[in-house]
Design an enzyme around this catalytic site. Structure first.
Site, PDB file in Angstrom:
ATOM      1  N   THR A  13       0.828  -1.215   0.000  1.00  0.00           N
ATOM      2  CA  THR A  13       0.000   0.000   0.000  1.00  0.00           C
ATOM      3  C   THR A  13       0.860   1.262   0.000  1.00  0.00           C
ATOM      4  OG1 THR A  13      -1.646  -1.217   1.264  1.00  0.00           O
ATOM      5  CG2 THR A  13      -1.867   1.169   1.244  1.00  0.00           C
ATOM      6  N   GLU A 191      -3.628  -2.782  10.932  1.00  0.00           N
ATOM      7  CA  GLU A 191      -2.352  -3.478  10.887  1.00  0.00           C
ATOM      8  C   GLU A 191      -2.575  -4.920  10.432  1.00  0.00           C
ATOM      9  OE1 GLU A 191       0.776  -1.964  11.659  1.00  0.00           O
ATOM     10  OE2 GLU A 191      -0.640  -0.345  11.381  1.00  0.00           O
ATOM     11  N   ASP A 202       0.000  -0.490  18.363  1.00  0.00           N
ATOM     12  CA  ASP A 202       0.408   0.421  17.290  1.00  0.00           C
ATOM     13  C   ASP A 202       0.519   1.853  17.824  1.00  0.00           C
ATOM     14  OD1 ASP A 202       0.597   1.123  14.277  1.00  0.00           O
ATOM     15  OD2 ASP A 202      -1.069   2.358  14.988  1.00  0.00           O
ATOM     16  N   LYS A 206       3.938   4.478  18.344  1.00  0.00           N
ATOM     17  CA  LYS A 206       4.010   5.876  17.914  1.00  0.00           C
ATOM     18  C   LYS A 206       4.247   6.801  19.105  1.00  0.00           C
ATOM     19  CE  LYS A 206       0.890   4.718  14.096  1.00  0.00           C
ATOM     20  NZ  LYS A 206      -0.518   4.586  13.728  1.00  0.00           N
ATOM     21  N   GLY A 303      -3.138   5.124   5.070  1.00  0.00           N
ATOM     22  CA  GLY A 303      -3.555   5.154   3.664  1.00  0.00           C
ATOM     23  C   GLY A 303      -2.361   5.371   2.750  1.00  0.00           C
TER      24      GLY A 303
HETATM   25  N1  HSE Z   1      -3.015   0.703  11.572  1.00  0.00           N
HETATM   26  C1  HSE Z   1      -2.585   2.050  11.615  1.00  0.00           C
HETATM   27  C2  HSE Z   1      -3.811   2.913  11.926  1.00  0.00           C
HETATM   28  C3  HSE Z   1      -1.984   2.442  10.298  1.00  0.00           C
HETATM   29  O1  HSE Z   1      -4.936   2.412  11.886  1.00  0.00           O
HETATM   30  O2  HSE Z   1      -3.645   4.077  12.254  1.00  0.00           O
HETATM   31  C4  HSE Z   1      -1.112   3.652  10.354  1.00  0.00           C
HETATM   32  O3  HSE Z   1      -0.025   3.512  11.214  1.00  0.00           O
END
Ligand code: HSE
Length: 438
Positions: A13, A191, A202, A206, A303
């Site tokens: 992607t 993910e 996730d 971050k 995205g």
């Molecule tokens: N899985 C993550 C989200 C993708 O939904 O934000 C971007 O890091």
């Protein structure tokens, strides 16, 4: 001048989006970077040649990513494979080969960033990771450079689009958790392992990165407290709304007296805050600096093209930095590497916050007073109480309490005592609450 040559690892992607952006905006990007940028070598195990052709210009494609990082022609490696391994080995080998690296891999940076940055510094190359946090929002640039004058006080962010999409749909449409998650997966936001989204892993990756950038501490993913959204019930969403709050899955990092807070958990926030109105897959990060005050950054957190926007911006930064003295570049973690501090990351028990409690209380005299007594004995001050009428034939009622700020250890003791009290039934639901004021 010779074009800068890119080796691209991964044509999924975000890899596909990066090819599209680099091809579509080639002229403007070259005018900004000062040189043309070409993808000369890409790596993908399986791909559809027709899809790849439709994306834009790529030189050759190999199935072994190590041939790309070992390609002497390649100046900058873009790692978009994701996961811990072989991403770590590929990035370290690229660095060892003297190549700069761009990555969108938050898991890799959160867990192995300290090792990777040390290797990059020793070799005089850069590792750029804007796309690792909040997709297309240039939050790393903002915290690392735009806010460099400030003593940052705290950051609170909606940094997982999938989780935000699920909570928004549950609140607005009363949809079931599993159904909304399946839609986020189909849209390509989730993910590979969606528990990373709903259990907050996730977001914790971050937040670990944001905490280090804000406070100049090494990356410490293992010390980030993580609680997911899978136990949020529709009735809590509704009670929160009645009290003027929304439940958001926030990543919060704060400078407290005893150390740094790093926590991801569902959070009640006042509905009038701008960030409370960030819905769907969108991300937003609120940063409090002592000089600037609050600043809010909003945009697509996932995205193909939004994430490619951050990847390609990193490439442009690196192209501009190719000829600069390695000691005068923007430090990976915002602070000079030898200026990182060992300020402790606080365990969740030492974190101070306000709370929403939902207690299933027996509908008999003295129960409310006894529960209030337990809270008072633990030094917890009540800000609001809401009790519902018992449903026909029911002997228990939901009792909602909002408290003032208190250390989590005291709240744990109070909850243990309330759960042991024979006037309450089952587990106490606890959701942390933040005003997000200056
Ligand atoms: N899985 C993550 C989200 C993708 O939904 O934000 C971007 O890091």
């Amino acid at each position: 001048m010779e074009p800068v040559k890119i080796g691209l690892l991964g044509l999924g992607t975000v890899g596909g989006g990066s090819v599209t952006v680099l091809t579509r905006n080639a002229d403007e990007i070259a005018r900004r970077a000062g040189r043309a940028i070409q993808i000369t070598h890409a790596a993908a195990r399986q791909y559809d040649p027709e899809r790849i052709e439709g994306l834009g210009q790529i030189g050759r494609i190999s199935d072994d990513a190590f041939t790309v990082v070992d390609d002497p022609e390649v100046d900058i490696v873009i790692e978009l494979i994701g996961g811990y391994s072989p991403a770590r080995e590929l990035v370290l080998r690229a660095i060892d080969n003297g190549k700069h690296v761009v990555t969108a891999n938050k898991a890799l940076i959160a867990l192995h960033g300290n090792e990777i940055f040390a290797a990059a510094q020793a070799k005089g190359v850069m590792v750029a990771f804007e796309a690792a946090v909040a997709g297309g929002i240039p939050i790393i640039k903002a915290v690392r450079e735009g806010l460099a004058a400030n003593r940052i006080e705290w950051i609170a962010g909606i940094i997982n689009g999938t989780g935000n999409f699920i909570l928004s749909e549950m609140r607005d449409k009363g949809r079931a958790f599993a159904e909304v998650l399946a839609e986020a997966q189909a849209l390509g936001y989730a993910e590979a392992d969606p528990t990373f989204d709903v259990e907050g892993i996730d977001a914790a990756h971050k937040l670990t990165i944001l905490g280090s950038l804000a406070f100049g501490i090494p990356l410490q993913f293992d010390k980030t407290f993580t609680e997911g959204i899978s136990r949020i019930e529709p009735q809590d969403v509704a009670f929160a709304a009645e009290l003027g709050y929304r439940i958001k899955h926030l990543g919060i990092t704060r400078r407290a007296e005893a150390g740094i807070e790093m926590r991801v958990h569902p959070t009640l926030i006042p509905h009038r805050r701008l960030i409370a109105n960030v819905d769907g897959v969108m991300n937003a990060v609120l940063v409090m600096g002592d000089a600037v005050g609050p600043t809010l950054y909003y945009g697509a957190g996932a995205g193909a093209l939004p994430t490619a926007s951050a990847v390609v911006a990193d490439v442009v930064d690196l192209v501009r930095a190719l000829t600069t003295d390695p000691t005068n570049r923007v430090p990976h973690l915002a602070f000079q590497p030898d200026e990182l501090t060992d300020t402790p990351v606080l365990p969740i028990e030492a974190v101070e916050t306000a709370y929403y409690l939902r207690i299933t209380a027996l509908d008999r005299p003295g129960v409310m007073a006894a529960i209030a007594g337990i809270l008072s004995e633990e030094g917890i001050s009540i800000e609001a109480i809401k009790q519902k009428e018992p449903a026909a034939g029911e002997t228990s009622v939901p009792l909602i309490m909002l408290t003032h700020r208190i250390e989590e250890a005291a709240m744990n003791r109070a909850i243990e005592r309330i759960e042991a009290f024979d006037g309450s039934v089952g587990e106490v639901v606890r959701i942390r609450m933040e005003s997000l004021e200056g």
